[in-house]
Motif scaffolding. Sequence first.
Motif, short mmCIF file in Angstrom:
data_model
loop_
_atom_site.label_atom_id
_atom_site.label_comp_id
_atom_site.label_asym_id
_atom_site.label_seq_id
_atom_site.Cartn_x
_atom_site.Cartn_y
_atom_site.Cartn_z
N CYS A 171 -4.34 40.57 -30.89
CA CYS A 171 -5.01 40.36 -32.18
C CYS A 171 -6.52 40.49 -32.08
CB CYS A 171 -4.66 38.98 -32.74
SG CYS A 171 -2.90 38.66 -32.85
N SER B 281 12.84 42.48 -36.92
CA SER B 281 12.26 41.63 -37.96
C SER B 281 13.05 40.35 -38.16
CB SER B 281 12.17 42.39 -39.27
OG SER B 281 13.45 42.82 -39.69
N TYR C 32 1.63 33.63 -39.13
CA TYR C 32 2.21 34.79 -39.82
C TYR C 32 1.15 35.85 -40.10
CZ TYR C 32 4.22 37.62 -43.55
OH TYR C 32 4.63 38.66 -44.31
N TRP C 33 -0.03 35.44 -40.51
CA TRP C 33 -1.07 36.40 -40.87
C TRP C 33 -1.55 37.21 -39.66
CZ3 TRP C 33 -6.57 36.73 -40.26
CH2 TRP C 33 -7.18 37.66 -41.10
N THR D 279 0.33 37.79 -36.81
CA THR D 279 1.39 38.43 -36.02
C THR D 279 2.32 39.34 -36.82
OG1 THR D 279 2.83 36.49 -36.32
CG2 THR D 279 1.39 36.53 -34.37
N ALA D 280 2.31 39.27 -38.15
CA ALA D 280 3.26 40.02 -38.93
C ALA D 280 3.14 41.52 -38.73
CB ALA D 280 3.13 39.67 -40.42
N HIS D 281 1.93 42.03 -38.60
CA HIS D 281 1.72 43.46 -38.46
C HIS D 281 2.09 43.98 -37.08
CE1 HIS D 281 -1.90 41.73 -36.67
NE2 HIS D 281 -2.07 42.88 -36.04
N LEU D 282 2.34 43.08 -36.13
CA LEU D 282 2.64 43.52 -34.77
C LEU D 282 4.10 43.92 -34.56
CD1 LEU D 282 0.61 40.84 -32.78
CD2 LEU D 282 -0.07 43.20 -33.29
N ARG E 224 6.12 45.27 -37.17
CA ARG E 224 6.58 46.17 -38.23
C ARG E 224 6.67 47.59 -37.71
NH1 ARG E 224 2.92 43.93 -43.30
NH2 ARG E 224 3.95 41.91 -43.49
#
Length: 292
Positions: A166, A222, A284-285, A287-290, A292
């Motif tokens: 991140c 996911s 969540y903010w 790690t969510a993009h990691l 997908r």
Amino acid sequence: MALPHHGYRATKPRARAAPPSGDPLLFEDTSAGVPPMNSQNYYESGYNIGGGAAAGGGQGAGGVNTLFTDPMANAAMMYGSSLANQGKDMVNKEISRFMSVNKLKYFFAVDTKYVMKKLMLLMFPYTHQDWEVRYHRDTPLTPRHDVNAPDLYIPNGMAIEVLGLCASTALVWVVIEVLVMLLSLYLLTVHTDLSTFDLVAYSGYKYVGMIFTVLCGLLFGSDGYYVALAWSSCSLMFFIVRSLKMKILSSLSADSMGAGASAKPRFRLYITVASAAFQPIIIYWLTAHLVR
């Protein structure tokens, strides 16, 4: 007869002035007329012989000597040195006040057994019963002797992994979270023994949940990510509430008197719940993009 006698007497002094060895005299001997040399005033007299320029040099040397022999100059130098030492002591005192090396060592006094217990406590906090930090002579026990004590070893180790994923965003959010927490405690005049390092430690424990969530997302997709996110978020919230409860909600005696005393427990509860509820949001903010 008078003239020859007079000529003989005129040549006789010249015969006595000649040196005994008979060698011709090249230089006039004037050493007998030189006064004895004063070794103490040699440099001063030597500089004064050459006129104005040499006299100026002599005055410069005399000025340096005067500087070290002048009582006022010595007093000024001693006063300046005293001020410098006082300033150095004040700076060291302020640095020790905000970042004491001994206090920092306390948060890294861990061992392998403590790390394993703390990781299990972070992921499975529901069966833990005793959340009180133990003390010995008004000093909290080190983390290796008390699993409830906050540490910086686990957050620091996990932060290295998280920062690789991140960048520096996670570190920035930790700093913001700690500053908001300190400002809230100050504005609400909540008295607690929480230090800045304690808040950094509790805030840094979210890195454990972040690593666990990302690994599950990479391994199981996911679905695994959201299951891990729900589990780690609930565990971390439970851990934060129970840990901060012993630090914030328990010490009510200092604020039990005075105006607005009835509102203090409510403010403490708000701070504790808000700090716990913020953890899953930031996890969540970040790690969510990691996954997908």
